[in-house]
Design an enzyme around this catalytic site. Structure first.
Site, mmCIF file in Angstrom:
data_model
loop_
_atom_site.group_PDB
_atom_site.id
_atom_site.type_symbol
_atom_site.label_atom_id
_atom_site.label_comp_id
_atom_site.label_asym_id
_atom_site.label_seq_id
_atom_site.Cartn_x
_atom_site.Cartn_y
_atom_site.Cartn_z
ATOM 1 N N HIS A 63 -8.572 36.460 80.291
ATOM 2 C CA HIS A 63 -7.549 37.286 79.617
ATOM 3 C C HIS A 63 -6.170 37.040 80.224
ATOM 4 O O HIS A 63 -5.160 37.006 79.541
ATOM 5 C CB HIS A 63 -7.944 38.752 79.738
ATOM 6 C CG HIS A 63 -7.182 39.647 78.842
ATOM 7 N ND1 HIS A 63 -6.405 40.694 79.301
ATOM 8 C CD2 HIS A 63 -7.042 39.652 77.499
ATOM 9 C CE1 HIS A 63 -5.840 41.308 78.286
ATOM 10 N NE2 HIS A 63 -6.213 40.694 77.177
ATOM 11 N N PHE B 4 1.835 48.579 83.016
ATOM 12 C CA PHE B 4 0.625 48.040 83.647
ATOM 13 C C PHE B 4 0.999 47.501 85.038
ATOM 14 O O PHE B 4 2.019 46.819 85.184
ATOM 15 C CB PHE B 4 0.070 46.893 82.802
ATOM 16 C CG PHE B 4 -1.412 46.634 82.969
ATOM 17 C CD1 PHE B 4 -1.902 46.046 84.125
ATOM 18 C CD2 PHE B 4 -2.305 46.972 81.967
ATOM 19 C CE1 PHE B 4 -3.253 45.791 84.263
ATOM 20 C CE2 PHE B 4 -3.662 46.720 82.099
ATOM 21 C CZ PHE B 4 -4.137 46.115 83.246
ATOM 22 N N PHE C 297 2.201 42.067 77.540
ATOM 23 C CA PHE C 297 2.068 41.511 76.193
ATOM 24 C C PHE C 297 3.023 42.172 75.200
ATOM 25 O O PHE C 297 3.420 41.556 74.207
ATOM 26 C CB PHE C 297 0.625 41.658 75.705
ATOM 27 C CG PHE C 297 0.322 40.910 74.444
ATOM 28 C CD1 PHE C 297 0.358 41.580 73.220
ATOM 29 C CD2 PHE C 297 0.002 39.563 74.470
ATOM 30 C CE1 PHE C 297 0.072 40.891 72.036
ATOM 31 C CE2 PHE C 297 -0.281 38.870 73.295
ATOM 32 C CZ PHE C 297 -0.237 39.533 72.084
ATOM 33 N N GLU C 298 3.433 43.390 75.466
ATOM 34 C CA GLU C 298 4.354 44.133 74.572
ATOM 35 C C GLU C 298 5.829 43.884 74.892
ATOM 36 O O GLU C 298 6.718 44.332 74.158
ATOM 37 C CB GLU C 298 4.056 45.631 74.664
ATOM 38 C CG GLU C 298 2.799 46.065 73.928
ATOM 39 C CD GLU C 298 1.538 45.671 74.671
ATOM 40 O OE1 GLU C 298 1.493 45.820 75.917
ATOM 41 O OE2 GLU C 298 0.588 45.188 74.014
ATOM 42 N N ILE D 36 -1.700 40.255 86.836
ATOM 43 C CA ILE D 36 -2.519 39.884 87.998
ATOM 44 C C ILE D 36 -3.891 39.454 87.513
ATOM 45 O O ILE D 36 -4.532 40.162 86.731
ATOM 46 C CB ILE D 36 -2.634 41.064 88.982
ATOM 47 C CG1 ILE D 36 -1.238 41.487 89.450
ATOM 48 C CG2 ILE D 36 -3.528 40.680 90.163
ATOM 49 C CD1 ILE D 36 -1.219 42.731 90.311
ATOM 50 N N ARG E 225 6.533 39.771 96.040
ATOM 51 C CA ARG E 225 7.613 39.285 95.165
ATOM 52 C C ARG E 225 8.337 40.426 94.459
ATOM 53 O O ARG E 225 9.175 40.207 93.596
ATOM 54 C CB ARG E 225 7.038 38.277 94.157
ATOM 55 C CG ARG E 225 6.620 36.960 94.829
ATOM 56 C CD ARG E 225 5.565 36.193 94.066
ATOM 57 N NE ARG E 225 5.272 34.924 94.747
ATOM 58 C CZ ARG E 225 4.490 34.815 95.805
ATOM 59 N NH1 ARG E 225 3.904 35.901 96.343
ATOM 60 N NH2 ARG E 225 4.287 33.650 96.399
ATOM 61 N N THR F 55 -11.781 37.600 83.977
ATOM 62 C CA THR F 55 -11.921 36.772 82.763
ATOM 63 C C THR F 55 -10.661 35.947 82.529
ATOM 64 O O THR F 55 -9.713 36.005 83.313
ATOM 65 C CB THR F 55 -12.160 37.684 81.537
ATOM 66 O OG1 THR F 55 -10.933 38.376 81.238
ATOM 67 C CG2 THR F 55 -13.270 38.687 81.802
HETATM 68 N N1 LIG Z 1 -4.038 42.673 82.702
HETATM 69 C C1 LIG Z 1 -2.695 42.954 82.556
HETATM 70 C C2 LIG Z 1 -2.156 43.404 81.362
HETATM 71 N N2 LIG Z 1 -2.955 43.585 80.278
HETATM 72 C C3 LIG Z 1 -2.550 44.388 79.133
HETATM 73 C C4 LIG Z 1 -1.708 43.598 78.126
HETATM 74 O O1 LIG Z 1 -0.414 43.300 78.651
HETATM 75 C C5 LIG Z 1 -1.530 44.433 76.850
HETATM 76 O O2 LIG Z 1 -0.839 45.632 77.169
HETATM 77 C C6 LIG Z 1 -2.848 44.763 76.206
HETATM 78 O O3 LIG Z 1 -3.578 43.576 75.999
HETATM 79 C C7 LIG Z 1 -2.668 45.510 74.861
HETATM 80 O O4 LIG Z 1 -1.884 44.741 73.970
HETATM 81 N N3 LIG Z 1 -0.838 43.664 81.259
HETATM 82 C C8 LIG Z 1 -0.001 43.488 82.343
HETATM 83 O O5 LIG Z 1 1.215 43.742 82.246
HETATM 84 N N4 LIG Z 1 -0.518 43.043 83.523
HETATM 85 C C9 LIG Z 1 -1.840 42.758 83.671
HETATM 86 O O6 LIG Z 1 -2.287 42.358 84.778
HETATM 87 C C1 LIG Z 2 -4.421 39.935 83.303
HETATM 88 C C2 LIG Z 2 -5.431 40.839 82.736
HETATM 89 O O1 LIG Z 2 -5.451 41.135 81.548
HETATM 90 C C3 LIG Z 2 -6.533 41.228 83.662
HETATM 91 O O2 LIG Z 2 -6.061 42.229 84.524
HETATM 92 C C4 LIG Z 2 -7.749 41.748 82.899
HETATM 93 O O3 LIG Z 2 -8.787 41.814 83.851
HETATM 94 P P1 LIG Z 2 -10.222 41.212 83.498
HETATM 95 O O4 LIG Z 2 -10.004 39.718 83.209
HETATM 96 O O5 LIG Z 2 -11.086 41.426 84.730
HETATM 97 O O6 LIG Z 2 -10.739 41.957 82.281
#
Ligand SMILES: Nc1c(NC[C@H](O)[C@H](O)[C@H](O)CO)[nH]c(=O)[nH]c1=O
Ligand SMILES: CC(=O)[C@@H](O)COP(=O)(O)O
Length: 155
Positions: free
Chosen positions: A88, A22, A57-58, A82, A127, A86
């Site tokens: 998340h 990601f 997350f993995e 990033i 970075r 939301t």
């Molecule tokens: N939004 C970002 C994510 N989201 C995905 C999660 O890490 C994960 O793969 C998903 O929720 C399925 O379990 N991951 C990043 O590395 N960076 C992000 O900005």
């Molecule tokens: C960090 C994230 O999971 C993010 O990129 C997800 O984006 P959103 O909050 O707009 O669904």
């Protein structure tokens, strides 16, 4: 007062790198920085294993499997989280950081936290080899130091 600092010589050290796909525009630069620094510090390419996971997350699960395999002396975990619209972001950041810290604390080998957590893509790129530095390079130097300390304090 004596202070201990592990050697940064990478000869014979076996390094696992786990990279989130990601935001790969950023994470590929983190990976390149880590690999370049490991090479400069004497780690053989034959002693470096790179695996990819879908997202940050993995990372903890992959790091745990690497740690428990017995095939590595240290692990570098790389990712770029990033902020979106939301909350998340908060969950991904906290669980990734907490999970990697647990693997490092509870496992046999050190795990370096090379996960950028930023508000914007520009901040992340800065970075990952930009004007602020490369977190991948930082983690490469750090993992060798931690391996040295681990071996020193186990002795
Ligand atoms: N939004 C970002 C994510 N989201 C995905 C999660 O890490 C994960 O793969 C998903 O929720 C399925 O379990 N991951 C990043 O590395 N960076 C992000 O900005
Ligand atoms: C960090 C994230 O999971 C993010 O990129 C997800 O984006 P959103 O909050 O707009 O669904």
């Amino acid at each position: 007062m004596p202070t201990f600092q592990g050697p940064k010589n990478g000869a014979d050290q076996r390094i696992g790198i786990v990279v989130a796909q990601f935001n790969e525009l950023v994470t590929e630069r983190l990976k390149a920085g880590a690999l370049a620094e490991l090479q400069q510090l004497g780690v053989s390419a034959d002693n470096i294993t790179v695996i990819s996971v879908p997202g940050a997350f993995e990372l903890p699960r992959a790091a745990q499997q690497m740690s428990l395999s017995g095939r590595f002396d240290g692990i570098i975990a790389l990712g770029a989280v990033i902020r979106g619209e939301t909350d998340h972001y908060q969950y991904v950041c906290s669980q990734t950081a907490g999970g990697l810290a647990a693997v490092s604390l509870n496992g046999p080998i050190p795990v370096m936290f090379g996960v950028l957590t930023t508000d914007t893509l520009d901040q992340a790129i800065n970075r990952a080899g930009g004007k602020v530095g490369n977190k991948g390079r930082d983690c490469a130097a750090g993992v060798l130091e931690m391996i040295g300390l681990t071996k020193l304090l186990k002795a």
